[in-house]
Write an enzyme that holds these catalytic residues in place. Sequence first.
Site, PDB file in Angstrom:
ATOM      1  N   GLN A 186      13.811   8.184  15.431  1.00 15.53           N
ATOM      2  CA  GLN A 186      13.871   7.428  16.677  1.00 15.53           C
ATOM      3  C   GLN A 186      12.855   8.011  17.658  1.00 15.53           C
ATOM      4  O   GLN A 186      12.842   9.225  17.886  1.00 15.53           O
ATOM      5  CB  GLN A 186      15.272   7.497  17.270  1.00 15.53           C
ATOM      6  CG  GLN A 186      16.350   6.890  16.388  1.00 15.53           C
ATOM      7  CD  GLN A 186      16.312   5.367  16.370  1.00 15.53           C
ATOM      8  OE1 GLN A 186      15.594   4.735  17.140  1.00 15.53           O
ATOM      9  NE2 GLN A 186      17.084   4.769  15.480  1.00 15.53           N
ATOM     10  N   TYR A 215      21.295   1.476   5.802  1.00 11.39           N
ATOM     11  CA  TYR A 215      20.076   1.925   6.491  1.00 11.39           C
ATOM     12  C   TYR A 215      20.354   3.208   7.288  1.00 11.39           C
ATOM     13  O   TYR A 215      20.140   3.261   8.497  1.00 11.39           O
ATOM     14  CB  TYR A 215      19.520   0.847   7.431  1.00 11.39           C
ATOM     15  CG  TYR A 215      19.468  -0.549   6.850  1.00 11.39           C
ATOM     16  CD1 TYR A 215      18.373  -0.956   6.085  1.00 11.39           C
ATOM     17  CD2 TYR A 215      20.498  -1.460   7.076  1.00 11.39           C
ATOM     18  CE1 TYR A 215      18.322  -2.254   5.556  1.00 11.39           C
ATOM     19  CE2 TYR A 215      20.450  -2.738   6.549  1.00 11.39           C
ATOM     20  CZ  TYR A 215      19.365  -3.135   5.796  1.00 11.39           C
ATOM     21  OH  TYR A 215      19.319  -4.409   5.276  1.00 11.39           O
ATOM     22  N   ASN A 220      20.938  10.105  11.193  1.00 12.32           N
ATOM     23  CA  ASN A 220      20.967  10.095  12.658  1.00 12.32           C
ATOM     24  C   ASN A 220      22.355   9.731  13.193  1.00 12.32           C
ATOM     25  O   ASN A 220      22.909  10.424  14.058  1.00 12.32           O
ATOM     26  CB  ASN A 220      19.918   9.106  13.173  1.00 12.32           C
ATOM     27  CG  ASN A 220      19.860   9.028  14.679  1.00 12.32           C
ATOM     28  OD1 ASN A 220      19.599  10.015  15.351  1.00 12.32           O
ATOM     29  ND2 ASN A 220      20.099   7.843  15.243  1.00 12.32           N
ATOM     30  N   GLU A 236      20.201   4.340   1.777  1.00 12.27           N
ATOM     31  CA  GLU A 236      18.863   4.432   2.369  1.00 12.27           C
ATOM     32  C   GLU A 236      17.839   4.365   1.234  1.00 12.27           C
ATOM     33  O   GLU A 236      18.053   4.955   0.169  1.00 12.27           O
ATOM     34  CB  GLU A 236      18.700   5.739   3.147  1.00 12.27           C
ATOM     35  CG  GLU A 236      17.304   6.058   3.635  1.00 12.27           C
ATOM     36  CD  GLU A 236      16.725   4.980   4.535  1.00 12.27           C
ATOM     37  OE1 GLU A 236      15.571   4.583   4.276  1.00 12.27           O
ATOM     38  OE2 GLU A 236      17.414   4.546   5.474  1.00 12.27           O
ATOM     39  N   CYS A 321      16.912  -3.425  16.322  1.00  8.94           N
ATOM     40  CA  CYS A 321      15.642  -3.225  17.020  1.00  8.94           C
ATOM     41  C   CYS A 321      14.936  -4.543  17.289  1.00  8.94           C
ATOM     42  O   CYS A 321      13.799  -4.554  17.760  1.00  8.94           O
ATOM     43  CB  CYS A 321      14.730  -2.296  16.208  1.00  8.94           C
ATOM     44  SG  CYS A 321      14.302  -2.924  14.564  1.00  8.94           S
ATOM     45  N   GLU A 355      16.192  -2.318  22.125  1.00  3.63           N
ATOM     46  CA  GLU A 355      17.184  -1.973  21.104  1.00  3.63           C
ATOM     47  C   GLU A 355      18.548  -2.460  21.585  1.00  3.63           C
ATOM     48  O   GLU A 355      18.884  -2.323  22.768  1.00  3.63           O
ATOM     49  CB  GLU A 355      17.213  -0.459  20.907  1.00  3.63           C
ATOM     50  CG  GLU A 355      17.761  -0.013  19.577  1.00  3.63           C
ATOM     51  CD  GLU A 355      16.684   0.224  18.541  1.00  3.63           C
ATOM     52  OE1 GLU A 355      17.027   0.643  17.429  1.00  3.63           O
ATOM     53  OE2 GLU A 355      15.500  -0.008  18.845  1.00  3.63           O
TER      54      GLU A 355
END
EC number: 2.1.1.35
Length: 364
Positions: A186, A215, A220, A236, A321, A355
């Site tokens: 990020q 994802y 994070n 992922e 996003c 976002e």
Amino acid sequence: MSFKPLNTAEYPQLLAEKVNTVVASFADLALPTAEIYPSAPEHYRLRAEFRIWHEDGSFFYAMFDPRDPKAPIRIDHFPTASETICTLMTPLRLALGEHSALNKRLFQIEFLSTLSGDMLVTLIYHRRLDDEWQLAAQAIAEQFNIQIIGRSKKQKIVLDRDYVLEQLPVDGKHYAYHQYEGGFTQPNGKVNAKMVSWAKARCGQNPDTDLLELYCGNGNFTIPLATHFRRVLATEISKTSVKAAHENFAMNTVSNALVLRMSSEELTSALNKERSFRRLHGVDLDSYAISTVLVDPPRAGLDAASREFIAGFNNIIYISCNPETLRRDLEILTKSHHVNDFALFDQFPYTHHMECGVFLTKQG
């Protein structure tokens, strides 16, 4: 031509206009009033990259206007970048200028910093790097206490490590992350911390149920959210991100999370018992009792199969996003779910990008 400094006094008005535009695009979906999470007006971006422009025996950082792509714009100060990057830019350029082994055919410089002050600099060349370069680069790395990577065609030299160590502050606790050169992270660290905190607040305590995350990147969200659930099953496709996630789980003593190197489409197919995969050998998918799913898809949003699949779960935390694809997905998800919370996170000030976060619960 020099880079024009940001007019930070304009930021509140620009943010308000962007918020109004995004909120208006969801008007017919009757979403709750949006919670707004602004960015710092400057020094918010943890990554930056610049072309190197050689001229009259010297060189400078440069960017290019798409309307005039052949004319370099000299960058002496870049206030969108973190203070760590801004503080380093000029001293590093001057130091590189003193070593022909370091500045000869230097083409591009990329900076990757963290909120905790770690820094990695990638120097990219149009020539092969040799021992002389490595010795000179090592001296620069020690002088500035930074990590340095040298790149040229089919060549990568890592002097020490090819990642930075982030300590992300969320709700009074710091979470450690390896963030690799070339891997996705990020860009706005402080806003990212707000996003993670917002997602955590939607989880509650679920000691008997599990979280599915599509994802997941380098973990994070996975790591801070793992304490809210019995287990986390994450997916992922990036090899670099999967490697980082495993390392980050270990650093944060997260033992109840499993990340699979699979696309969301593949895992959806496996959970629906439509296909089997060697990568799932030894993984008992039937043992998971998933109550909540978190998705943070790319700009294209969710594929049709994944969108239909997540509609079967009670709770959905959707980080987006791209408001346009989020709206498309919500048009379908709101047929089965109610939107409880809606949030806007300004990861990219002074741009049209926004976002979004949406928390949905199953109707009835």
